[in-house]
Motif scaffolding. Sequence first.
Motif, short mmCIF file in Angstrom:
data_model
loop_
_atom_site.label_atom_id
_atom_site.label_comp_id
_atom_site.label_asym_id
_atom_site.label_seq_id
_atom_site.Cartn_x
_atom_site.Cartn_y
_atom_site.Cartn_z
N ILE A 88 30.62 -0.38 48.64
CA ILE A 88 31.85 -0.56 47.86
C ILE A 88 33.07 -0.34 48.74
N LYS A 89 33.07 0.71 49.56
CA LYS A 89 34.20 0.98 50.47
C LYS A 89 34.42 -0.20 51.41
N LYS A 90 33.35 -0.74 51.92
CA LYS A 90 33.46 -1.89 52.84
C LYS A 90 34.18 -3.05 52.17
N TYR A 91 33.84 -3.34 50.93
CA TYR A 91 34.44 -4.48 50.25
C TYR A 91 35.81 -4.16 49.66
N ASN A 92 36.11 -2.89 49.41
CA ASN A 92 37.48 -2.53 49.09
C ASN A 92 38.37 -2.81 50.29
N GLN A 93 37.87 -2.51 51.48
CA GLN A 93 38.62 -2.81 52.70
C GLN A 93 38.74 -4.32 52.90
N ARG A 94 37.72 -5.07 52.52
CA ARG A 94 37.81 -6.54 52.60
C ARG A 94 38.97 -7.05 51.76
N ASP A 95 39.15 -6.48 50.55
CA ASP A 95 40.27 -6.87 49.70
C ASP A 95 41.60 -6.59 50.38
N ILE A 96 41.72 -5.44 51.00
CA ILE A 96 42.96 -5.09 51.70
C ILE A 96 43.22 -6.07 52.84
N ASN A 97 42.18 -6.36 53.61
CA ASN A 97 42.31 -7.30 54.73
C ASN A 97 42.63 -8.71 54.24
N TYR A 98 42.02 -9.11 53.13
CA TYR A 98 42.26 -10.43 52.53
C TYR A 98 43.74 -10.58 52.16
N ASP A 99 44.31 -9.55 51.54
CA ASP A 99 45.72 -9.63 51.18
C ASP A 99 46.62 -9.63 52.41
N LYS A 100 46.25 -8.87 53.43
CA LYS A 100 47.04 -8.90 54.67
C LYS A 100 46.97 -10.27 55.32
N ARG A 101 45.76 -10.81 55.41
CA ARG A 101 45.54 -12.10 56.08
C ARG A 101 46.25 -13.24 55.35
N THR A 102 46.30 -13.18 54.02
CA THR A 102 46.91 -14.26 53.23
C THR A 102 48.33 -13.92 52.79
N LYS A 103 48.82 -12.75 53.20
CA LYS A 103 50.13 -12.25 52.76
C LYS A 103 50.20 -12.29 51.23
N LEU A 162 50.24 -17.40 51.98
CA LEU A 162 49.73 -18.39 52.93
C LEU A 162 48.74 -19.36 52.29
N GLN A 163 48.32 -19.06 51.06
CA GLN A 163 47.46 -19.96 50.29
C GLN A 163 48.27 -20.78 49.30
N GLY A 164 49.59 -20.61 49.32
CA GLY A 164 50.45 -21.39 48.43
C GLY A 164 50.90 -20.67 47.18
N VAL A 165 50.66 -19.36 47.09
CA VAL A 165 51.09 -18.61 45.90
C VAL A 165 52.59 -18.33 46.04
N ASP A 166 53.37 -19.33 45.63
CA ASP A 166 54.83 -19.26 45.68
C ASP A 166 55.36 -20.24 44.65
N ILE A 167 55.98 -19.73 43.61
CA ILE A 167 56.45 -20.59 42.51
C ILE A 167 57.41 -21.66 43.01
N ASN A 168 58.15 -21.38 44.07
CA ASN A 168 59.12 -22.34 44.58
C ASN A 168 58.47 -23.64 45.08
N ARG A 169 57.19 -23.59 45.44
CA ARG A 169 56.46 -24.80 45.84
C ARG A 169 56.32 -25.79 44.70
N PHE A 170 56.41 -25.29 43.46
CA PHE A 170 56.12 -26.13 42.29
C PHE A 170 57.37 -26.49 41.51
N ILE A 171 58.52 -26.04 41.98
CA ILE A 171 59.79 -26.32 41.31
C ILE A 171 60.44 -27.52 42.00
N PRO A 172 60.79 -28.55 41.23
CA PRO A 172 61.43 -29.72 41.85
C PRO A 172 62.82 -29.36 42.40
N ASP A 173 63.22 -30.08 43.45
CA ASP A 173 64.54 -29.85 44.07
C ASP A 173 65.67 -30.28 43.18
#
Length: 192
Positions: A162-177, A181-192
Amino acid sequence: MNKYLPFVFLCSTLQLQAEPNVSISYKFYDIYPKSFKEIEKEMNDRTPILKNGVRYKGYTAWYVKWRFKWWNDGNSCKITSVSTSLDVSYTMPRIPDNFTVNPSIRKAFNNYYQVLLKHEQGHKDSGLFAARDIEKALLGLGSFNNCKTLETAANNKGHQVIKKYNQRDINYDKRTKHGRLQGVDINRFIPD
C-alpha cells in the motif's frame, strides 16, 4: 496420451491469481457557472477537496482490503489463497442537470470533466495495481513456523505494498502536474 502430461503438470504448478473485486462510487459537488470564466471560479469556490492548503477539482480515494486462508500441517503454516477488494471513490465537479446553462458552457465543462476523470482513473490504477501485488506477494510468502507469525508477516507485507502505491500516486501527480500535462485545464475547452 503422454503428450498431455506436461500440460497437466504445468497447470498444477501454477498458482492462479484472482482479479480483485472492484467497487466504484462517485461523490459530486455542484457548480453553477453562468459564463465560461465562471467554470474555474465555481470549481475553486465549491470544491470540498482541500489537501495541504491546496484546492483540487477532483480526487480519488482508494482502499484495498485483503483476506487470506492458510494451511497448518502441524509443523508449518502457509497461505493457500488470497482475495482482495478495491473500493474507489471519486470526488468530482458537476453542473446539475436541472441548472439552466448555455449548451456551449455545458459542453466545455463536460469535455473538461472527461479529461479530469481520465486523470483520476490513473489514481484508481494505483489501487488496482496494489491489490494485484498484494495477492501475488502474499501467495509467495512461503512457510512459517506458526500461523500467528504468518498472519503478522502477511499483513505487514500488505501494508508495505500500500505504501508503495501511495507513493506511486504522489509521483503520478508530480509527473503530470496534477493532470495539467494530460490536458486537465478548463481553458483548453473554452472557445476564444
